[in-house]
Design a protein around this motif. Structure first.
Motif, PDB file in Angstrom:
ATOM      1  N   PHE A 109      30.060 -43.605  -6.705  1.00 41.84           N
ATOM      2  CA  PHE A 109      29.997 -42.356  -5.951  1.00 41.84           C
ATOM      3  C   PHE A 109      30.031 -41.139  -6.878  1.00 41.84           C
ATOM      4  N   ALA A 110      30.770 -41.234  -7.976  1.00 35.54           N
ATOM      5  CA  ALA A 110      30.810 -40.131  -8.933  1.00 35.54           C
ATOM      6  C   ALA A 110      29.451 -39.929  -9.599  1.00 35.54           C
ATOM      7  N   VAL A 111      28.788 -41.032  -9.957  1.00 31.18           N
ATOM      8  CA  VAL A 111      27.451 -40.922 -10.556  1.00 31.18           C
ATOM      9  C   VAL A 111      26.465 -40.310  -9.574  1.00 31.18           C
ATOM     10  N   LEU A 112      26.507 -40.735  -8.324  1.00 30.89           N
ATOM     11  CA  LEU A 112      25.592 -40.187  -7.312  1.00 30.89           C
ATOM     12  C   LEU A 112      25.865 -38.705  -7.075  1.00 30.89           C
ATOM     13  N   THR A 113      27.134 -38.335  -7.019  1.00 28.66           N
ATOM     14  CA  THR A 113      27.473 -36.928  -6.803  1.00 28.66           C
ATOM     15  C   THR A 113      27.056 -36.076  -7.992  1.00 28.66           C
ATOM     16  N   ASN A 114      27.241 -36.597  -9.192  1.00 28.09           N
ATOM     17  CA  ASN A 114      26.898 -35.835 -10.389  1.00 28.09           C
ATOM     18  C   ASN A 114      25.402 -35.562 -10.488  1.00 28.09           C
ATOM     19  N   ARG A 115      24.579 -36.390  -9.860  1.00 23.92           N
ATOM     20  CA  ARG A 115      23.135 -36.196  -9.899  1.00 23.92           C
ATOM     21  C   ARG A 115      22.653 -35.202  -8.843  1.00 23.92           C
ATOM     22  N   MET A 116      23.544 -34.782  -7.958  1.00 27.31           N
ATOM     23  CA  MET A 116      23.167 -33.835  -6.921  1.00 27.31           C
ATOM     24  C   MET A 116      23.269 -32.408  -7.463  1.00 27.31           C
ATOM     25  N   ARG A 117      22.305 -31.581  -7.111  1.00 18.37           N
ATOM     26  CA  ARG A 117      22.272 -30.212  -7.610  1.00 18.37           C
ATOM     27  C   ARG A 117      23.034 -29.252  -6.700  1.00 18.37           C
ATOM     28  N   HIS A 118      23.215 -29.596  -5.441  1.00 16.91           N
ATOM     29  CA  HIS A 118      23.848 -28.689  -4.490  1.00 16.91           C
ATOM     30  C   HIS A 118      24.951 -29.413  -3.729  1.00 16.91           C
ATOM     31  N   ALA A 119      25.905 -28.619  -3.245  1.00 15.97           N
ATOM     32  CA  ALA A 119      26.975 -29.079  -2.349  1.00 15.97           C
ATOM     33  C   ALA A 119      27.882 -30.134  -2.980  1.00 15.97           C
ATOM     34  N   GLN A 120      28.050 -30.100  -4.295  1.00 18.27           N
ATOM     35  CA  GLN A 120      28.994 -31.040  -4.906  1.00 18.27           C
ATOM     36  C   GLN A 120      30.427 -30.783  -4.430  1.00 18.27           C
ATOM     37  N   TRP A 121      30.761 -29.535  -4.132  1.00 19.82           N
ATOM     38  CA  TRP A 121      32.114 -29.195  -3.680  1.00 19.82           C
ATOM     39  C   TRP A 121      32.445 -29.923  -2.377  1.00 19.82           C
ATOM     40  N   PHE A 122      31.428 -30.103  -1.525  1.00 11.10           N
ATOM     41  CA  PHE A 122      31.674 -30.767  -0.248  1.00 11.10           C
ATOM     42  C   PHE A 122      32.064 -32.226  -0.469  1.00 11.10           C
ATOM     43  N   TYR A 123      31.384 -32.909  -1.371  1.00 15.01           N
ATOM     44  CA  TYR A 123      31.680 -34.320  -1.628  1.00 15.01           C
ATOM     45  C   TYR A 123      33.026 -34.469  -2.338  1.00 15.01           C
ATOM     46  N   ARG A 124      33.338 -33.547  -3.227  1.00 13.44           N
ATOM     47  CA  ARG A 124      34.662 -33.595  -3.861  1.00 13.44           C
ATOM     48  C   ARG A 124      35.757 -33.466  -2.808  1.00 13.44           C
ATOM     49  N   LEU A 125      35.586 -32.517  -1.900  1.00 15.15           N
ATOM     50  CA  LEU A 125      36.570 -32.313  -0.844  1.00 15.15           C
ATOM     51  C   LEU A 125      36.654 -33.528   0.077  1.00 15.15           C
ATOM     52  N   ALA A 126      35.497 -34.063   0.454  1.00 15.79           N
ATOM     53  CA  ALA A 126      35.472 -35.191   1.395  1.00 15.79           C
ATOM     54  C   ALA A 126      36.141 -36.429   0.804  1.00 15.79           C
ATOM     55  N   PHE A 127      35.919 -36.693  -0.468  1.00 18.08           N
ATOM     56  CA  PHE A 127      36.502 -37.883  -1.091  1.00 18.08           C
ATOM     57  C   PHE A 127      37.974 -37.686  -1.424  1.00 18.08           C
ATOM     58  N   PHE A 128      38.353 -36.472  -1.832  1.00 19.58           N
ATOM     59  CA  PHE A 128      39.725 -36.256  -2.294  1.00 19.58           C
ATOM     60  C   PHE A 128      40.683 -35.918  -1.156  1.00 19.58           C
ATOM     61  N   LEU A 129      40.170 -35.473  -0.018  1.00 22.58           N
ATOM     62  CA  LEU A 129      41.032 -35.040   1.081  1.00 22.58           C
ATOM     63  C   LEU A 129      42.001 -36.123   1.559  1.00 22.58           C
ATOM     64  N   PRO A 130      41.564 -37.393   1.757  1.00 24.98           N
ATOM     65  CA  PRO A 130      42.545 -38.403   2.197  1.00 24.98           C
ATOM     66  C   PRO A 130      43.689 -38.623   1.210  1.00 24.98           C
ATOM     67  N   PHE A 131      43.442 -38.371  -0.080  1.00 26.66           N
ATOM     68  CA  PHE A 131      44.458 -38.645  -1.097  1.00 26.66           C
ATOM     69  C   PHE A 131      45.671 -37.731  -0.962  1.00 26.66           C
ATOM     70  N   ILE A 132      45.495 -36.538  -0.396  1.00 27.30           N
ATOM     71  CA  ILE A 132      46.611 -35.610  -0.279  1.00 27.30           C
ATOM     72  C   ILE A 132      47.463 -35.896   0.953  1.00 27.30           C
ATOM     73  N   LEU A 133      47.006 -36.799   1.818  1.00 29.65           N
ATOM     74  CA  LEU A 133      47.786 -37.142   3.008  1.00 29.65           C
ATOM     75  C   LEU A 133      48.941 -38.061   2.628  1.00 29.65           C
ATOM     76  N   PRO A 134      50.090 -37.957   3.293  1.00 30.94           N
ATOM     77  CA  PRO A 134      51.224 -38.847   2.985  1.00 30.94           C
ATOM     78  C   PRO A 134      50.950 -40.281   3.423  1.00 30.94           C
ATOM     79  N   SER A 135      51.648 -41.208   2.805  1.00 29.52           N
ATOM     80  CA  SER A 135      51.429 -42.625   3.098  1.00 29.52           C
ATOM     81  C   SER A 135      51.761 -42.963   4.543  1.00 29.52           C
TER      82      SER A 135
END
Length: 313
Positions: A109-135
Motif C-alpha cells: 500500500f505504501a508503494v501504491l500510495t507513493n506512486r500517486m501524484r494527488h491526494a496522498q494525504w487522504f490515504y495517509r489519514l485513511a490508513f493511520f486513523l484506526p491506529f489512534i483508536l484505543p484497543s
C-alpha cells in the motif's frame, strides 16, 4: 633577501579557553536528559530489575516484602506447566499470523500510495486513523462484526449463500484468526507510514535512470525499492515482532482467553498468576522467560539481517 615567517605557538591558556564552555554544555545536556532519565529509572529499568529479583522469591500480593527465598523453583514450575507452554505457543501463533501480513501489505500500500501524484494525504489519514483508536474501541467494533447471526460477518456469509456458524470468536479453530484480523486492521497504518517515509527518501533519479534503461515497474521495485528499504524493513519487523509478542488487550477484551484457553497468551497467564492466584514470584519468572524469548528472537533477526547485508557486499 628572503623573509621568514615565524609561527607563534598557541599558549596553553588559549588551548583550554573553550573548556569551561564545554563543561557548561555538558551540564545543560544532562539537565535536559534528567527528566527522561528519572522516568526511565523509576518506571522502566527499576521495575524490570525488581521483577527479576522477585522471580527468585515466593512474593505474593497478600503479604508485604519479597517472601521466602525460592531459588529457581518458580522457573522450574513455569517450565513444567502445560498452560505456560500453551500460552507461549498462542503468543507465537499470533505473531506468525500478524507479522508477515502487516509487513507485506503495508509495503504494498505504501508503494501504491507513493506512486500517486494527488491526494496522498487522504490515504495517509485513511490508513493511520484506526491506529489512534484505543484497543477497547477496536475490540468492541470487531466483537460486533463477528457476532453470530447479527454481525456484519454473518450478513456477508448470508449474502454469499453460506450458512453462518457459531461465530468466529466462538470456535477454538478460528478465534485467534479473528483477533489477528482485528489487529491487522488496527495497526496496519503504523507500518504503512514508516514505509511511506522510507520511500520518499529514495532519490527519484534512480527510478528515472532505471526507466531509461528499460526497467519495468516490477523490476524497479525489486532492484531499487526493496534494497533501499532494507533498514526500514528491519525496523518494521523488529517493532512488529515485539508488539505481537506483547499481545494482551485484544485477547482479553475480545475472547478473555477463550474458548477455554485456546487464545490465552503469555501476558494473560502472567497477569492471572500475579493478581488472581496472588503469586507474583511465579508471574515474575514467567515474565523473565517471555522477556528472554523476545530478546532471542530480536537477536536472531538482527543476525539474519547482518548476514543478508554481507551477502549483498
Amino acid at each position: 633577501m628572503t623573509t621568514t615567517t615565524l609561527t607563534v605557538p598557541r599558549s596553553g591558556r588559549s588551548r583550554f579557553a573553550a573548556h569551561p564552555r564545554a563543561v557548561r554544555d555538558t551540564r545543560s545536556a544532562w539537565l535536559f536528559i534528567a527528566p527522561f532519565g528519572i522516568f526511565y529509572l523509576a518506571f522502566l529499568l527499576g521495575p524490570t530489575i525488581y521483577m527479576f529479583v522477585m522471580s527468585f522469591f515466593n512474593t505474593s500480593t497478600v503479604r508485604t516484602g519479597l517472601g521466602s527465598f525460592a531459588g529457581f523453583a518458580n522457573y522450574a514450575e513455569m517450565l513444567t506447566r502445560a498452560d505456560f507452554w500453551s500460552s507461549l505457543w498462542h503468543t507465537l501463533q499470533f505473531t506468525i499470523y500478524t507479522t508477515p501480513p502487516l509487513v507485506i501489505i503495508a509495503f504494498v500500500f505504501a508503494v501504491l500510495t507513493n506512486r500517486m501524484r494527488h491526494a496522498q494525504w487522504f490515504y495517509r489519514l485513511a490508513f493511520f486513523l484506526p491506529f489512534i483508536l484505543p484497543s477497547a474501541t477496536i475490540s468492541l467494533i470487531w466483537v460486533f462484526i463477528f457476532t453470530p447471526s447479527t454481525g456484519l460477518w454473518a450478513l456477508v456469509q448470508e449474502g454469499l449463500g453460506m450458512t453462518p456458524g457459531a461465530g468466529v470468536l466462538s470456535s477454538p479453530n478460528t478465534a485467534m484468526i479473528g483477533i489477528a484480523i482485528a489487529t491487522l486492521w488496527w495497526t496496519l497504518g503504523f507500518n504503512y507510514v514508516l514505509y511511506l517515509a522510507g520511500l520518499q527518501e529514495i532519490p527519484r533519479e534512480l527510478y528515472e535512470a532505471a526507466a531509461v534503461d528499460g526497467a519495468t515497474p516490477w523490476q524497479q521495485i525489486w532492484s531499487i525499492t526493496i534494497p533501499m528499504l532494507r533498514r526500514t524493513t528491519t525496523l518494521v519487523l523488529l517493532l512488529q515482532i515485539i508488539a505481537s509478542l506483547k499481545i494482551f488487550d485484544q485477547v482479553y477484551l475480545m475472547t478473555g482467553g477463550g474458548p477455554g484457553i485456546s487464545t490465552q497468551v503469555s501476558l494473560q497467564l502472567i497477569t492471572g498468576t500475579a493478581f488472581t492466584d496472588n503469586r507474583v514470584g511465579a508471574a515474575s519468572a514467567a515474565s523473565v522467560l517471555l522477556f528472554i524469548v523476545i530478546i532471542v528472537i530480536a537477536v536472531i533477526r538482527q543476525i539474519a539481517d547482518r548476514a543478508a547485508a554481507r551477502k549483498e557486499f
